[in-house]
Scaffold this active site. Structure first.
Site, PDB file in Angstrom:
ATOM      1  N   TYR A 142       0.818  -1.216   0.000  1.00 26.65           N
ATOM      2  CA  TYR A 142       0.000   0.000   0.000  1.00 26.65           C
ATOM      3  C   TYR A 142       0.849   1.262   0.000  1.00 26.65           C
ATOM      4  O   TYR A 142       0.412   2.304  -0.466  1.00 26.65           O
ATOM      5  CB  TYR A 142      -0.912   0.052   1.233  1.00 26.65           C
ATOM      6  N   LYS A 189       3.662 -15.569   3.285  1.00 25.88           N
ATOM      7  CA  LYS A 189       3.807 -16.333   2.040  1.00 25.88           C
ATOM      8  C   LYS A 189       5.326 -16.480   1.857  1.00 25.88           C
ATOM      9  O   LYS A 189       5.908 -16.071   0.849  1.00 25.88           O
ATOM     10  CB  LYS A 189       3.135 -15.545   0.895  1.00 25.88           C
ATOM     11  N   ASP A 221      -2.558 -18.667   1.687  1.00 28.05           N
ATOM     12  CA  ASP A 221      -3.549 -19.433   0.916  1.00 28.05           C
ATOM     13  C   ASP A 221      -4.189 -20.518   1.782  1.00 28.05           C
ATOM     14  O   ASP A 221      -5.408 -20.730   1.750  1.00 28.05           O
ATOM     15  CB  ASP A 221      -2.953 -20.014  -0.372  1.00 28.05           C
ATOM     16  N   ASP A 245      -5.965  -7.405   5.088  1.00 29.83           N
ATOM     17  CA  ASP A 245      -7.107  -6.728   4.468  1.00 29.83           C
ATOM     18  C   ASP A 245      -8.091  -7.775   3.928  1.00 29.83           C
ATOM     19  O   ASP A 245      -9.301  -7.723   4.161  1.00 29.83           O
ATOM     20  CB  ASP A 245      -6.562  -5.854   3.320  1.00 29.83           C
ATOM     21  N   ASP A 249     -11.833  -9.508   5.894  1.00 34.98           N
ATOM     22  CA  ASP A 249     -13.149  -9.423   5.248  1.00 34.98           C
ATOM     23  C   ASP A 249     -13.743 -10.819   5.096  1.00 34.98           C
ATOM     24  O   ASP A 249     -14.945 -11.025   5.280  1.00 34.98           O
ATOM     25  CB  ASP A 249     -13.063  -8.737   3.881  1.00 34.98           C
TER      26      ASP A 249
END
Ligand code: NAD
Length: 356
Positions: A142, A189, A221, A245, A249
């Site tokens: 970001y 990851k 994942d 993020d 959700d």
């Protein structure tokens, strides 16, 4: 206790639900003999309209001077449909996080038993799930360099993490795990991404300071899959900005609705407490927005910024009481909810206030 609270409702339903969250703080102050002094400030689209800036200097000054911030949401369809707009409401949010040094976003994911059927996941898989997410907020893709090359045909976003950024959120997450079931899952990851390899290295080092906390490392994942398959296996989860993020959700569905989930953004200064949902312009002005996430954000504010555990629990118990009595807003109602029990924003807020 005397405290200054800045109310920053922002855009859309942010205005409607934050109003109710503030009333709940007021009721708590009265009941427990505290003095909360409120001020209000602009952010997002409303701030752009009034001043040209999504985070006016005046707002920032007030934010830094307050003891805690009750926040609504930012966003407006005008910008969502225009990716080329140079000034955008979300810039206010990102700047606020940077300026206040809010490096950790906490999202408690816990389903009220009464809402087991509101989730799209089977009740037997959900019952008892209780997860506390720590999402890093100030680093990652970001904030790194971004741009276009090859005449605009290639785009890039650079992800960056520094050791100290991982260390400080890791400590917050480990501290929280100590007060819970003493399990921490770090998500990365590390098999492919270099920032993830640094992330894992730092978590492994900090883990040595917390021998009483059981640590596991998981690839993002696999975590995405396990959250749906077996959410009960998680206690505290700590992860980087982008992974957090997305995963939070996903996890919000465990709680049934966006309208039920609160979050806290904390750092070394003033904390910001806000629902995880956005400005929801599809329902703005209709009086149907669920204010419970804002009310639960107020509960987090009392607990984390002011250390008022009893008061925070009083808010959560009042919400629980309202749900047990069968009251619902439209987003958490189902086919069996009688029409008379489906309440609007203010009416369900009144039910919470009555129980406080
Ligand atoms: P959203 O969270 O605003 O809405 C998603 C869906 O959930 C909508 O159908 C909405 O009606 C429903 N919903 C959300 N909150 C609800 C509530 N309290 N009660 C009942 N229903 C609720 O997300 P979106 O539609 O993707 O985005 C709308 C705007 O909000 C965009 O401009 C986006 O950029 C912004 N946004 C802001 C934040 C923030 O301020 N932190 C977060 C997410 C999105």
């Amino acid at each position: 206790m005397k405290k200054n609270i800045l109310v920053v409702p922002g855009d859309g339903i942010g205005q409607e639900v934050t109003e109710v969250g503030k009333k709940v703080l007021d009721a708590i102050a009265k009941k427990f003999g505290h003095e909360f002094i409120y001020d209000e400030a602009l952010i997002g689209h409303v701030a752009i309209e009034a001043t040209g800036s999504p985070l006016p200097d005046e707002t920032l000054v007030k934010m830094k001077a307050s003891d805690a911030i009750l926040f609504g949401a930012v966003g407006h369809p005008k910008y969502d449909n225009d990716p080329t707009a140079k000034v955008r409401p979300e810039q206010g949010l990102l700047k606020m996080r940077k300026e206040l040094g809010l490096y950790a976003n906490l999202r408690p994911i816990k389903l009220f038993d009464e809402l087991l059927d509101a989730s799209s996941i089977k009740p037997e898989i959900l019952r008892g799930a209780d997860i506390l997410f720590f999402r890093e907020l100030t680093g990652d893709i970001y904030f790194g360099e971004k741009g276009r090359k090859n005449d605009g045909n290639t785009a890039y976003d650079v992800a960056e993490y520094s050791r100290f950024e991982v260390e400080r959120i890791a400590r917050k997450a480990f501290d929280a795990a100590r007060t819970r079931r003493k399990k921490l899952c770090s998500v990365d990851k590390a098999n492919v991404i270099e920032t993830s390899r640094l992330w894992r290295e730092v978590i492994q080092k900090i883990a040595l300071e917390y021998p009483d906390v059981e640590v596991e490392h998981q690839f993002v994942d696999a975590t995405a899959m396990l959250l749906i398959k077996d959410p009960k296996r998680f206690d505290v989860v700590v992860t980087a900005n982008l992974f957090g993020d997305i995963l939070t959700d996903e996890a919000s569905q465990i709680a049934g609705s966006m309208g039920m989930l609160a979050s806290a953004s904390i750092g070394d200064g003033t904390g910001v407490y806000e629902p995880i949902h956005g400005s929801a312009h599809d329902i703005t002005g209709k009086g149907v927005a669920n204010p419970l996430a804002s009310i639960l954000s107020a509960a987090l504010l009392l607990d984390i910024s002011f250390g008022l555990k009893k008061e925070s629990e009083a808010v959560i118990n009042a919400v629980d009481g309202v749900l047990k009595a069968g009251f619902r807003t439209r987003d958490i109602a189902d086919a069996n909810t009688p029409a008379a029990s489906i309440l609007g924003t203010n009416a369900i807020g009144e039910e919470v206030l009555k129980r406080i």
